[in-house]
Design an enzyme around this catalytic site. Structure first.
Site, short mmCIF file in Angstrom:
data_model
loop_
_atom_site.label_atom_id
_atom_site.label_comp_id
_atom_site.label_asym_id
_atom_site.label_seq_id
_atom_site.Cartn_x
_atom_site.Cartn_y
_atom_site.Cartn_z
N ARG A 124 133.80 -8.65 82.75
CA ARG A 124 132.87 -9.05 81.69
C ARG A 124 133.64 -9.24 80.38
NH1 ARG A 124 130.65 -3.19 82.68
NH2 ARG A 124 131.42 -3.89 84.64
N ASP A 132 130.55 -5.56 77.32
CA ASP A 132 129.48 -4.70 77.81
C ASP A 132 129.17 -3.73 76.69
OD1 ASP A 132 127.71 -3.52 79.72
OD2 ASP A 132 129.20 -2.00 80.16
N ARG A 179 128.67 -13.15 77.96
CA ARG A 179 128.85 -12.31 79.15
C ARG A 179 128.15 -12.95 80.34
NH1 ARG A 179 127.40 -6.01 80.53
NH2 ARG A 179 127.63 -6.31 82.76
N ASP A 191 126.67 -0.48 75.96
CA ASP A 191 125.73 0.48 76.53
C ASP A 191 125.24 1.45 75.47
OD1 ASP A 191 126.00 -0.48 79.17
OD2 ASP A 191 127.77 0.76 79.50
#
Length: 179
Positions: free
Chosen positions: A109, A112, A100, A114
């Protein structure tokens, strides 16, 4: 014969966590869907994770910065013995392994990852906010999270409310189911 005291190692407490995964660019290591699949396999093979459950893949329009390709998104539920910050570091290692690059905020990207929820904890540190700050504003997270809850009979509460109480958990605008 000697009396031996054989004890099992203490069970490590595990916390139910939910992670949001997404990506929208292909690089030398794979497509966004391949990056997500690889991240899920890495979790399944990690000794600090169990009960890894993944939603379907969803295609969504970009959020925030709209002059970029559509995203592929998923949510993964896991039981982990990692602390919240160890989990954050693990998520960042998955992103780094997918090569990334952070070119712009909310930009393109390869992957990702999270931390959306870490048990019932509320965390506000400079590097980690749980529940995730944008969780309740993003149907591309809430819809797959609701899918996991339905499929695996999970009771997911966010800020004291049931997931079904949030309208975006049923809002398919801009989403397409990919698998």
């Amino acid at each position: 014969m000697q009396n031996m005291d054989i004890r099992k190692p203490a069970e490590t407490k595990k916390t139910q966590c939910f992670l949001g995964l997404g990506g929208n660019i292909t690089n030398a290591l794979g497509t966004p869907a391949e990056h997500i699949a690889h991240a899920i396999v890495t979790m399944q093979n990690h000794p600090k994770f169990s009960e890894v459950q993944a939603s379907s893949l969803y295609e969504s329009a970009p959020f925030g910065v709209t002059d970029q390709p559509n995203f592929v998104n998923a949510v993964v539920g896991v039981q982990t013995s990692l602390t919240a910050h160890e989990l954050l570091n693990f998520c960042q290692s998955l992103e780094n392994n997918a090569k990334r690059e952070r070119l712009r905020h909310w930009g393109e990207r390869s992957l990702d990852v999270d931390v959306l929820l870490y048990g019932d904890e509320v965390i506000n540190t400079p590097d980690l906010t749980v529940p995730h700050a944008g969780l309740l504003k993003r149907n591309f997270v809430l819809v797959p999270l609701a899918e996991l809850a339905d499929k695996h009979h999970l009771n997911i509460n966010i800020q004291g409310k049931n997931l079904d109480d949030f309208a975006l958990s049923k809002d398919w605008e801009g989403l397409n189911l990919l698998d």
